[in-house]
Design a protein around this motif. Structure first.
Motif, PDB file in Angstrom:
ATOM      1  N   LEU A   1       0.828  -1.218   0.000  1.00 20.56           N
ATOM      2  CA  LEU A   1       0.000   0.000   0.000  1.00 20.56           C
ATOM      3  C   LEU A   1       0.856   1.261   0.000  1.00 20.56           C
ATOM      4  O   LEU A   1       0.520   2.249  -0.663  1.00 20.56           O
ATOM      5  CB  LEU A   1      -0.935   0.001   1.213  1.00 20.56           C
ATOM      6  N   ILE A   2       1.986   1.228   0.714  1.00 21.22           N
ATOM      7  CA  ILE A   2       2.898   2.376   0.732  1.00 21.22           C
ATOM      8  C   ILE A   2       3.553   2.532  -0.637  1.00 21.22           C
ATOM      9  O   ILE A   2       3.725   3.644  -1.131  1.00 21.22           O
ATOM     10  CB  ILE A   2       3.971   2.202   1.827  1.00 21.22           C
TER      11      ILE A   2
ATOM     12  N   LYS B   1       2.276   1.756  -3.498  1.00 26.16           N
ATOM     13  CA  LYS B   1       1.273   2.369  -4.372  1.00 26.16           C
ATOM     14  C   LYS B   1       1.226   3.880  -4.171  1.00 26.16           C
ATOM     15  O   LYS B   1       1.195   4.651  -5.139  1.00 26.16           O
ATOM     16  CB  LYS B   1      -0.097   1.754  -4.081  1.00 26.16           C
ATOM     17  N   ASP B   2       1.260   4.326  -2.917  1.00 23.71           N
ATOM     18  CA  ASP B   2       1.242   5.757  -2.621  1.00 23.71           C
ATOM     19  C   ASP B   2       2.481   6.458  -3.176  1.00 23.71           C
ATOM     20  O   ASP B   2       2.387   7.540  -3.762  1.00 23.71           O
ATOM     21  CB  ASP B   2       1.164   5.995  -1.107  1.00 23.71           C
TER      22      ASP B   2
ATOM     23  N   GLU C   1       2.280   6.881  -6.922  1.00 21.71           N
ATOM     24  CA  GLU C   1       1.314   7.932  -7.269  1.00 21.71           C
ATOM     25  C   GLU C   1       1.947   9.304  -7.088  1.00 21.71           C
ATOM     26  O   GLU C   1       1.743  10.215  -7.906  1.00 21.71           O
ATOM     27  CB  GLU C   1       0.055   7.807  -6.403  1.00 21.71           C
ATOM     28  N   ILE C   2       2.714   9.470  -6.022  1.00 21.50           N
ATOM     29  CA  ILE C   2       3.369  10.753  -5.772  1.00 21.50           C
ATOM     30  C   ILE C   2       4.451  11.016  -6.822  1.00 21.50           C
ATOM     31  O   ILE C   2       4.625  12.153  -7.283  1.00 21.50           O
ATOM     32  CB  ILE C   2       3.951  10.785  -4.346  1.00 21.50           C
TER      33      ILE C   2
END
Length: 234
Positions: free
Chosen positions: A168-169, A171-172, A175-176
């Motif tokens: 999940l991290i 993925k973040d 995205e950033i």
């Protein structure tokens, strides 16, 4: 923006880069993919001048930077986020971020950049007085990227930003990275997670033992059966 032509580099007697040629167009995300020991990190270190070039050409914005110092490279706008994050563990989050400004001459604009970094990473704003060594791995990765952004890079070199992070991290973080690129920063990304990297990249190079063995548009490589079988686990 950046060109490498027939670059050779060594670690002692080890021939780390064997005549590689790479182009990074302004405004794009370009990935360097491959297994451990393929030469990905060595390529970034050569660009940052942390490893000497035995032969070949390195040009940034049509200037030969082959013999520049690391400090000159940063001042020109090439900033690297190292593998393993390498934050200063005894300093606060904000102190780590401010270290990224040491080459800046436009001191009056630093608060604006800090606000922008906090927009990308609200968690850093929440923890700006916290000691960096007490952050989670994902937060330290955000801090390492934020510190690099404080230097206002024209070209951001990212070395394994997903390493050791929960899905999940990861993925973040990706995205950033896309958002940073949309805001105008060119990115050269080193990543073992080939599938994730290709999803956000415009172009990619695949390295094996210091040589480029495949290259092409990311959307073509991600659907290439040979690439999928060898590098994407398909």
């Amino acid at each position: 923006m950046l060109k490498l032509r027939d670059v050779n580099a060594y670690y002692g007697y080890v021939h780390a880069l064997k005549g590689i040629s790479i182009d990074v167009e302004e405004g794009k995300i370009v990935s360097l993919l491959g297994a451990n020991g393929a030469g990905k990190t060595s390529t970034l270190k050569v660009i940052s001048r942390l490893v000497s070039v035995e032969s070949g050409i390195i040009e940034f914005q049509e200037r030969n930077i082959k013999n520049y110092s690391p400090e000159q490279i940063v001042s020109m706008g090439i900033v690297q986020v190292p593998e393993g994050r390498q934050v200063f563990p005894q300093l606060t989050v904000k102190e780590n971020l401010m270290i990224g400004t040491f080459t800046r001459k436009d001191k009056d604009n630093i608060p604006n950049t800090l606000d922008k970094v906090y927009t990308y990473f609200p968690r850093l704003k929440e923890r700006e007085k916290q000691i960096a060594g007490t952050l989670s791995g994902g937060e330290q990765q955000m801090l390492a990227i934020g510190r690099a952004l404080m230097a206002k890079p024209k070209l951001l070199l990212l070395d394994e930003p997903s390493l050791g992070l929960a899905p999940l991290i990861v993925k973040d973080i990706f995205e950033i990275i896309k958002e940073i690129n949309k805001e105008g920063t060119t990115i050269l990304l080193v990543e073992q997670n080939a599938f994730q990297a290709l999803q956000i990249s415009d172009y990619a190079y695949i390295l094996e033992t210091g040589k480029i063995v495949h290259q092409g548009r990311a959307n073509q490589l991600i659907s290439d059966q040979n690439v999928k079988k060898a590098y994407l686990g398909a």
